[in-house]
Design a protein around this motif. Structure first.
Motif, mmCIF file in Angstrom:
data_model
loop_
_atom_site.group_PDB
_atom_site.id
_atom_site.type_symbol
_atom_site.label_atom_id
_atom_site.label_comp_id
_atom_site.label_asym_id
_atom_site.label_seq_id
_atom_site.Cartn_x
_atom_site.Cartn_y
_atom_site.Cartn_z
ATOM 1 N N SER A 8 79.816 15.894 -23.735
ATOM 2 C CA SER A 8 79.410 14.053 -24.451
ATOM 3 C C SER A 8 78.406 13.487 -23.340
ATOM 4 N N ARG A 43 70.774 6.159 -24.401
ATOM 5 C CA ARG A 43 71.115 5.172 -26.190
ATOM 6 C C ARG A 43 70.097 3.826 -25.262
ATOM 7 N N ALA A 133 84.448 15.006 -25.947
ATOM 8 C CA ALA A 133 84.658 13.798 -26.878
ATOM 9 C C ALA A 133 84.411 12.869 -25.770
ATOM 10 N N ASN A 134 84.022 11.829 -26.553
ATOM 11 C CA ASN A 134 83.871 10.119 -25.648
ATOM 12 C C ASN A 134 85.332 9.393 -26.670
ATOM 13 N N VAL A 138 90.799 13.887 -33.580
ATOM 14 C CA VAL A 138 89.336 13.492 -34.032
ATOM 15 C C VAL A 138 90.641 12.203 -35.088
ATOM 16 N N ASP A 141 90.292 8.389 -39.078
ATOM 17 C CA ASP A 141 88.935 7.211 -39.652
ATOM 18 C C ASP A 141 88.620 7.125 -37.978
ATOM 19 N N ASP A 142 87.409 6.409 -37.324
ATOM 20 C CA ASP A 142 87.288 5.956 -36.319
ATOM 21 C C ASP A 142 88.400 4.884 -35.304
ATOM 22 N N PRO A 143 89.063 5.448 -34.553
ATOM 23 C CA PRO A 143 89.226 4.477 -34.110
ATOM 24 C C PRO A 143 89.125 3.339 -33.531
ATOM 25 N N ILE A 163 86.062 13.072 -43.164
ATOM 26 C CA ILE A 163 86.031 12.504 -42.480
ATOM 27 C C ILE A 163 84.983 11.711 -41.587
ATOM 28 N N LEU A 164 84.167 12.722 -41.802
ATOM 29 C CA LEU A 164 82.906 12.075 -41.099
ATOM 30 C C LEU A 164 81.530 11.612 -41.770
ATOM 31 N N LEU A 175 80.523 11.368 -32.857
ATOM 32 C CA LEU A 175 81.653 12.776 -32.189
ATOM 33 C C LEU A 175 80.923 14.365 -32.998
HETATM 34 N N1 LIG Z 1 87.050 10.394 -37.674
HETATM 35 C C1 LIG Z 1 86.966 9.938 -36.192
HETATM 36 N N2 LIG Z 1 87.628 10.483 -35.000
HETATM 37 C C2 LIG Z 1 87.570 10.213 -33.821
HETATM 38 N N3 LIG Z 1 86.287 9.118 -33.486
HETATM 39 C C3 LIG Z 1 85.316 9.045 -33.899
HETATM 40 C C4 LIG Z 1 85.733 9.182 -36.033
HETATM 41 N N4 LIG Z 1 84.389 8.978 -36.529
HETATM 42 C C5 LIG Z 1 83.627 8.110 -35.228
HETATM 43 N N5 LIG Z 1 84.394 8.311 -34.615
HETATM 44 C C6 LIG Z 1 83.658 7.836 -33.246
HETATM 45 O O1 LIG Z 1 82.842 9.094 -32.226
HETATM 46 C C7 LIG Z 1 82.920 9.186 -31.471
HETATM 47 C C8 LIG Z 1 83.215 10.002 -30.258
HETATM 48 O O2 LIG Z 1 81.319 10.350 -30.306
HETATM 49 P P1 LIG Z 1 81.080 11.177 -28.879
HETATM 50 O O3 LIG Z 1 79.868 11.615 -29.494
HETATM 51 O O4 LIG Z 1 82.028 12.001 -28.314
HETATM 52 O O5 LIG Z 1 80.705 9.496 -28.422
HETATM 53 P P2 LIG Z 1 79.720 8.887 -28.662
HETATM 54 O O6 LIG Z 1 78.569 9.421 -30.159
HETATM 55 O O7 LIG Z 1 79.960 7.702 -28.991
HETATM 56 O O8 LIG Z 1 78.808 9.162 -26.848
HETATM 57 C C9 LIG Z 1 84.059 7.303 -30.538
HETATM 58 O O9 LIG Z 1 83.620 6.447 -30.327
HETATM 59 C C10 LIG Z 1 84.406 7.371 -31.992
HETATM 60 O O10 LIG Z 1 84.736 6.040 -32.473
#
Ligand SMILES: Nc1ncnc2c1ncn2[C@@H]1O[C@H](COP(=O)(O)OP(=O)(O)O)[C@@H](O)[C@H]1O
Ligand SMILES: O=c1ccn([C@@H]2O[C@H](COP(=O)(O)OP(=O)(O)O)[C@@H](O)[C@H]2O)c(=O)[nH]1
Length: 217
Positions: A8, A43, A133-134, A138, A141-143, A163-164, A175
């Protein structure tokens, strides 16, 4: 056996964490493909470009260049890495033969580095993709939006796809994006999603553990 790790971009926002990942990767056996995300650097540039009315193409290109800078930083810390950031899958493969580690960033607008990581895993024949990941796993839903979201340690790609809701907007693609899932699924590559703040989880997964979520076909 080849191993592919997606980092990430948020990892590159933390100096100590980048150094810890370099140390872990330097010790891993075999050949390693790494894909760096864009993180805060991406970003920041995307936000200015968006505010100034730049196209999604240019916003994505800024994200790609930010991810490539992150990739070059990691290359500078590795012992036997290809000393450039490959801009295409063909260049990645050309470098793969002659080096222990190859580190890429983004490839083209309209996708995220998750798709780059999936393409690389398919191309080098890696049976697994490790997604630092950040988030620690998984969830249903988005926590960060749904406090009742349930952590899911094991699932199949069809459940993961349901889910995504990753937005295909520059800097979004949370994610993993849909293109990455279709590539991983067609090769039956197992994906491990784990907390990117824990480089030690790479060794745990290599020992057969599942510290986050494991997605299989
Ligand atoms: N079903 C899910 N499970 C886990 N994380 C999720 C989910 N849906 C969305 N997310 C989001 O995905 C992000 C992780 O994605 P990642 O690409 O690793 O980091 P980012 O895009 O924040 O740099 C988390 O910040 C989380 O809020
Ligand atoms: O092949 C790629 C990889 C990345 N990006 C852009 O670069 C940004 C940063 O990459 P990513 O979101 O994958 O990084 P992370 O979420 O890990 O910070 C993405 O949001 C996209 O805008 C892109 O257009 N094509």
């Amino acid at each position: 056996m080849a191993l592919v790790i997606k980092l990430s971009g948020r990892i590159f926002d933390d100096e100590e964490l980048v150094l810890r990942y370099a140390s872990v990767i330097n010790k891993l056996p075999g050949k390693i493909g790494v894909v760096a995300g864009g993180g805060e650097l991406a970003r920041r540039y995307i936000a200015v470009a968006r505010r100034g009315g730049a196209s999604n193409t240019f916003q994505d290109l800024l994200g790609i260049y930010a991810s490539r800078l992150n990739a070059l930083l990691l290359i500078s810390l590795l012992r036997d890495a290809y000393p450039r950031v490959p801009a295409t899958l063909e260049e990645f493969l050309a470098a793969w033969g002659g080096h222990k580690v190859v580190v890429a960033g983004g490839f083209q607008p309209g996708q995220s580095t998750a798709t780059v990581a999936a393409l690389v895993a398919e191309a080098v024949g890696s049976p697994v993709l490790l997604n630092a990941a950040n988030i620690d796993a998984v969830y249903s839903d988005d926590p960060r939006r749904n406090p009742n979201a349930r952590r899911i340690p094991e699932m199949r790609y069809d459940e993961f796809e349901k889910i995504l809701h990753s937005s295909a907007l520059p800097g979004g693609y949370e994610l993993m994006d849909v293109w990455s899932l279709s590539i991983l699924r067609r090769n039956c590559i197992t994906t491990y999603v784990f907390d990117g703040r824990r480089p030690d989880h790479i060794e745990a997964i290599a020992r057969g553990e599942n510290p986050g979520s494991r997605i299989t076909c």
